[in-house]
Write a protein that holds these residues in place. Structure first.
Motif, PDB file in Angstrom:
ATOM      1  N   ALA A  74     -13.752   4.707  28.319  1.00 50.03           N
ATOM      2  CA  ALA A  74     -14.286   5.428  28.500  1.00 50.03           C
ATOM      3  C   ALA A  74     -14.636   6.396  30.016  1.00 50.03           C
ATOM      4  O   ALA A  74     -14.161   5.642  31.001  1.00 50.03           O
ATOM      5  CB  ALA A  74     -15.915   4.723  28.764  1.00 50.03           C
ATOM      6  N   ILE A  75     -15.363   7.272  30.639  1.00 53.07           N
ATOM      7  CA  ILE A  75     -15.492   7.316  31.876  1.00 53.07           C
ATOM      8  C   ILE A  75     -16.472   7.992  31.921  1.00 53.07           C
ATOM      9  O   ILE A  75     -17.941   8.741  31.701  1.00 53.07           O
ATOM     10  CB  ILE A  75     -14.541   9.129  31.859  1.00 53.07           C
ATOM     11  CG1 ILE A  75     -15.553  10.118  30.843  1.00 53.07           C
ATOM     12  CG2 ILE A  75     -13.319   8.473  30.967  1.00 53.07           C
ATOM     13  CD1 ILE A  75     -14.523  11.433  31.015  1.00 53.07           C
ATOM     14  N   ASP A  76     -16.609   8.767  33.380  1.00 51.78           N
ATOM     15  CA  ASP A  76     -17.780   8.150  34.178  1.00 51.78           C
ATOM     16  C   ASP A  76     -17.385   9.828  34.440  1.00 51.78           C
ATOM     17  O   ASP A  76     -16.229  10.817  35.180  1.00 51.78           O
ATOM     18  CB  ASP A  76     -18.942   7.784  35.376  1.00 51.78           C
ATOM     19  CG  ASP A  76     -18.869   6.160  34.999  1.00 51.78           C
ATOM     20  OD1 ASP A  76     -19.124   6.349  34.527  1.00 51.78           O
ATOM     21  OD2 ASP A  76     -19.360   5.682  36.141  1.00 51.78           O
ATOM     22  N   VAL A  77     -18.239  10.958  34.992  1.00 53.15           N
ATOM     23  CA  VAL A  77     -18.703  12.131  34.873  1.00 53.15           C
ATOM     24  C   VAL A  77     -19.646  12.490  36.065  1.00 53.15           C
ATOM     25  O   VAL A  77     -20.744  12.619  36.002  1.00 53.15           O
ATOM     26  CB  VAL A  77     -17.952  13.414  34.192  1.00 53.15           C
ATOM     27  CG1 VAL A  77     -18.368  14.619  34.484  1.00 53.15           C
ATOM     28  CG2 VAL A  77     -17.757  12.769  32.998  1.00 53.15           C
ATOM     29  N   ALA A 115     -14.736   4.655  33.400  1.00 53.27           N
ATOM     30  CA  ALA A 115     -16.373   3.952  33.659  1.00 53.27           C
ATOM     31  C   ALA A 115     -16.715   3.243  35.183  1.00 53.27           C
ATOM     32  O   ALA A 115     -15.789   1.782  34.977  1.00 53.27           O
ATOM     33  CB  ALA A 115     -15.793   3.433  32.213  1.00 53.27           C
ATOM     34  N   GLY A 116     -17.891   3.458  35.184  1.00 58.45           N
ATOM     35  CA  GLY A 116     -18.035   2.589  35.851  1.00 58.45           C
ATOM     36  C   GLY A 116     -17.774   2.622  37.425  1.00 58.45           C
ATOM     37  O   GLY A 116     -18.479   1.735  38.314  1.00 58.45           O
ATOM     38  N   GLU A 117     -16.951   3.566  37.787  1.00 57.07           N
ATOM     39  CA  GLU A 117     -16.301   4.236  39.388  1.00 57.07           C
ATOM     40  C   GLU A 117     -17.530   4.723  39.950  1.00 57.07           C
ATOM     41  O   GLU A 117     -17.281   4.789  41.387  1.00 57.07           O
ATOM     42  CB  GLU A 117     -14.952   4.947  39.238  1.00 57.07           C
ATOM     43  CG  GLU A 117     -14.144   5.091  40.581  1.00 57.07           C
ATOM     44  CD  GLU A 117     -13.591   3.438  40.587  1.00 57.07           C
ATOM     45  OE1 GLU A 117     -13.287   3.526  41.998  1.00 57.07           O
ATOM     46  OE2 GLU A 117     -13.185   3.184  39.583  1.00 57.07           O
ATOM     47  N   ALA A 118     -18.338   5.312  38.556  1.00 59.43           N
ATOM     48  CA  ALA A 118     -19.192   6.383  40.468  1.00 59.43           C
ATOM     49  C   ALA A 118     -20.492   5.653  40.800  1.00 59.43           C
ATOM     50  O   ALA A 118     -20.254   6.037  41.629  1.00 59.43           O
ATOM     51  CB  ALA A 118     -19.845   6.820  38.595  1.00 59.43           C
ATOM     52  N   ARG A 119     -20.846   4.625  39.630  1.00 59.76           N
ATOM     53  CA  ARG A 119     -21.775   3.683  40.545  1.00 59.76           C
ATOM     54  C   ARG A 119     -21.192   2.464  41.814  1.00 59.76           C
ATOM     55  O   ARG A 119     -21.495   2.822  42.575  1.00 59.76           O
ATOM     56  CB  ARG A 119     -21.775   2.306  39.366  1.00 59.76           C
ATOM     57  CG  ARG A 119     -23.619   1.437  39.715  1.00 59.76           C
ATOM     58  CD  ARG A 119     -24.182   0.990  38.722  1.00 59.76           C
ATOM     59  NE  ARG A 119     -24.098   1.955  38.250  1.00 59.76           N
ATOM     60  CZ  ARG A 119     -25.747   2.297  37.922  1.00 59.76           C
ATOM     61  NH1 ARG A 119     -26.534   1.006  37.765  1.00 59.76           N
ATOM     62  NH2 ARG A 119     -26.308   2.775  36.505  1.00 59.76           N
ATOM     63  N   LEU A 120     -19.852   2.091  41.312  1.00 62.38           N
ATOM     64  CA  LEU A 120     -18.878   1.446  42.674  1.00 62.38           C
ATOM     65  C   LEU A 120     -18.582   3.232  43.810  1.00 62.38           C
ATOM     66  O   LEU A 120     -18.755   1.808  45.205  1.00 62.38           O
ATOM     67  CB  LEU A 120     -17.585   1.683  42.427  1.00 62.38           C
ATOM     68  CG  LEU A 120     -17.287  -0.084  40.986  1.00 62.38           C
ATOM     69  CD1 LEU A 120     -16.256  -0.620  40.978  1.00 62.38           C
ATOM     70  CD2 LEU A 120     -18.340  -0.816  41.995  1.00 62.38           C
TER      71      LEU A 120
END
Length: 140
Positions: A74-77, A115-120
């Motif tokens: 899963a990824i963040d875009v 996944a989750g890195e954008a929020r961090l």
């Protein structure tokens, strides 16, 4: 505008982008083959790393949607305009979708992260990333 920055980065192929969690190290992808390949075949991304995909102008290639076919995780875009403003954040996009999500009309670039890195990183709609201003050509 973004394309001018990419021309300067072409020698390095990486850009460091300050964010809430420290620094994101992004690999710049601005050619058709690289855009098609994206994260396909990779097993994972290391924390704090990702891809900066410089999107083709509308009408060239298939810049209308992104897909996660061939991506194993899963990824963040994060979609960015030519001023480095975050237009939209799509969190935890699952692997193996085609098409997975439409590209916003004003988007000049997309940042693919774990996944989750954008929020961090504190990347939310409306925030600005000055290091990514002028990544595209403003001709979308």
């Amino acid at each position: 505008m973004i394309r001018r920055l990419v021309a300067r980065l072409r020698r390095r192929r990486r850009i460091r982008v300050p964010c809430d969690s420290g620094v994101l190290e992004l690999t710049v992808i601005d050619d058709a083959a690289g855009l098609r390949r994206g994260l396909s075949g990779r097993r994972a991304l290391r924390p704090g790393t990702g891809l900066l995909l410089v999107l083709p102008p509308r009408g060239e290639g298939d810049g209308g949607a992104i897909a996660t076919v061939g991506i194993r995780f899963a990824i963040d875009v994060v979609f960015i305009d030519d001023r480095g403003r975050v237009l939209e954040v799509v969190e935890r996009l699952p692997p193996e979708l085609s098409p997975a999500h439409d590209v916003p009309c004003a988007a000049e670039a997309a940042v693919d992260l774990r996944a989750g890195e954008a929020r961090l990183a504190g990347l939310v709609e409306g925030c600005r990333l000055p290091a990514l201003a002028h990544v595209g050509g403003g001709d979308r």
